[in-house]
Motif scaffolding. Structure first.
Motif, PDB file in Angstrom:
ATOM      1  N   GLU B  93      51.631  14.509  -0.254  1.00  0.00           N
ATOM      2  CA  GLU B  93      50.577  15.012   0.631  1.00  0.00           C
ATOM      3  C   GLU B  93      50.575  14.270   1.965  1.00  0.00           C
ATOM      4  N   GLY B  99      58.384  17.995  -0.596  1.00  0.00           N
ATOM      5  CA  GLY B  99      57.983  18.772  -1.764  1.00  0.00           C
ATOM      6  C   GLY B  99      56.511  18.653  -2.069  1.00  0.00           C
ATOM      7  N   ALA B 100      56.131  19.191  -3.223  1.00  0.00           N
ATOM      8  CA  ALA B 100      54.726  19.174  -3.642  1.00  0.00           C
ATOM      9  C   ALA B 100      54.671  19.219  -5.163  1.00  0.00           C
ATOM     10  N   THR B 102      52.535  20.694  -8.376  1.00  0.00           N
ATOM     11  CA  THR B 102      51.608  21.795  -8.649  1.00  0.00           C
ATOM     12  C   THR B 102      51.301  21.858 -10.145  1.00  0.00           C
ATOM     13  N   ARG B 103      50.380  22.747 -10.483  1.00  0.00           N
ATOM     14  CA  ARG B 103      49.942  22.924 -11.874  1.00  0.00           C
ATOM     15  C   ARG B 103      51.141  23.113 -12.798  1.00  0.00           C
ATOM     16  N   SER B 105      53.693  24.461 -15.425  1.00  0.00           N
ATOM     17  CA  SER B 105      53.971  25.893 -15.626  1.00  0.00           C
ATOM     18  C   SER B 105      53.297  26.418 -16.894  1.00  0.00           C
ATOM     19  N   ARG B 145      54.341  19.601 -11.739  1.00  0.00           N
ATOM     20  CA  ARG B 145      55.502  20.494 -11.526  1.00  0.00           C
ATOM     21  C   ARG B 145      55.981  20.346 -10.087  1.00  0.00           C
ATOM     22  N   VAL B 147      57.854  21.156  -6.845  1.00  0.00           N
ATOM     23  CA  VAL B 147      58.350  22.388  -6.233  1.00  0.00           C
ATOM     24  C   VAL B 147      58.701  22.148  -4.762  1.00  0.00           C
ATOM     25  N   GLY B 148      59.516  23.035  -4.240  1.00  0.00           N
ATOM     26  CA  GLY B 148      59.874  23.068  -2.829  1.00  0.00           C
ATOM     27  C   GLY B 148      60.649  24.350  -2.620  1.00  0.00           C
ATOM     28  N   SER B 149      60.857  24.725  -1.363  1.00  0.00           N
ATOM     29  CA  SER B 149      61.651  25.939  -1.131  1.00  0.00           C
ATOM     30  C   SER B 149      63.094  25.654  -1.569  1.00  0.00           C
TER      31      SER B 149
END
Lengths: 79, 223
Positions: B93, B99-100, B102-103, B105, B145, B147-149
């Motif tokens: 953040e 990246g980030a 997240t909840r 899966s 989790r 994630v990133g593009s």
């Protein structure tokens, strides 16, 4: 005073397991026509004076949303 | 060696992190999020927990706290920083790591002993491991989790900045089994699993986590 609404949703390429869980519940309730659910956040900001759109955009894109994973939409309405 | 452990409202594992520093032979220095004082520390650990109740997004509000602004400035000048679990979320953040988180899966909080493969043994926090080594430390998160593009993930892999990967099962659906990543200079490292909970036989599944804290003491001495 102005009211500013900010909607934040996960980018299309980021999977949304919470939205999928809601979709599953809808299916169990018989709502078979619902094809997809994406869950997001909805912020309502009350702003003194005339809102500075650039400042609000910055707030939305740097704090209210994480641009790595989320898209953001600003809606300005005047009372 | 003075290793700062930063406490936010809602931090849970700051005491364990300080204990791990002490067991490794360092001097833990408590830091408070609301201060503007890094107390002359040689490195900083951001511990696990639920800073600010995970409001807005996990780590989002902590990343903008007064002392974190100082940590970001110092990290950009080379201060080593380790983010564990919520601390990893704070580092993403704050923009110190890409990246980030997240909840998960599967939407469940997952708490278990986890096998990790060490991909990078040349960061400030992993020099006491060997590349390819497997370690077992606890993992416990609901929003872990990674994630990133796809383009960002490709760049991360191309720059060899994945430090740990999950082995024998991915506990949260992280992209490409990524458990931890590093900054370009290898001095800022973040991971979801908890090395500070695996430093004593009595309480942990192993003592595999101790290497993080012995690594940083050597890195600081050699700096």
């Amino acid at each position: 005073m102005s009211r500013v609404v900010v909607d934040v949703v996960l980018k299309p390429e980021i999977s949304d397991p919470q939205g999928q869980a809601v979709l599953g519940a809808l299916g169990r309730l018989g709502h078979d026509s619902i094809r997809s659910v994406r869950q997001g956040k909805h912020f309502v900001l009350e702003v003194d004076g005339t809102p500075d759109e650039a400042e609000l955009k910055q707030i939305a894109e740097t704090l209210l949303a994480n641009p790595v994973i989320e898209d953001v939409e600003l809606h300005l309405t005047k009372d | 060696m003075r290793i700062g452990v930063l406490t936010f409202p809602g931090s849970l594992d700051d005491v364990d992190a300080a204990r791990a520093v002490r067991l490794a032979g360092g001097a833990p220095v408590p830091l408070w999020h609301g201060d503007h004082d890094l107390k002359d520390v040689d490195a900083v650990v951001l511990p696990g927990g639920f800073s600010y109740g995970d409001y807005l997004r996990a780590g989002a509000i902590a990343a903008r706290s007064p002392l974190m602004q100082d940590v970001v400035t110092a990290a950009r000048q080379g201060l080593p920083v380790l983010g564990i679990c919520n601390g990893f979320q704070v580092l993403c953040e704050a923009g110190l790591l890409p990246g980030a988180l997240t909840r998960n899966s599967h939407l469940h909080f997952r708490n278990r002993d986890q096998v990790l493969q060490v991909e990078r043994a040349d960061t400030a926090w992993t020099a006491d491991y060997a590349a390819g080594q497997r370690i077992v430390i606890p993992v416990k998160n609901g929003e872990g989790r990674y994630v990133g593009s796809p383009a960002d993930l490709d760049r991360l892999e191309g720059e060899n900045r994945v430090v740990f990967r999950y082995v024998d099962g991915n506990p949260n659906g992280s992209s490409r089994d990524i458990a931890g990543v590093a900054s370009e200079n290898g001095r800022v490292v973040g991971l979801m699993p908890h090395p500070e909970h695996a430093v004593e036989d009595l309480t942990g599944p192993s003592t595999d986590g101790l290497g993080f804290f012995t690594s940083i003491l050597k890195a600081v001495v050699n700096a």
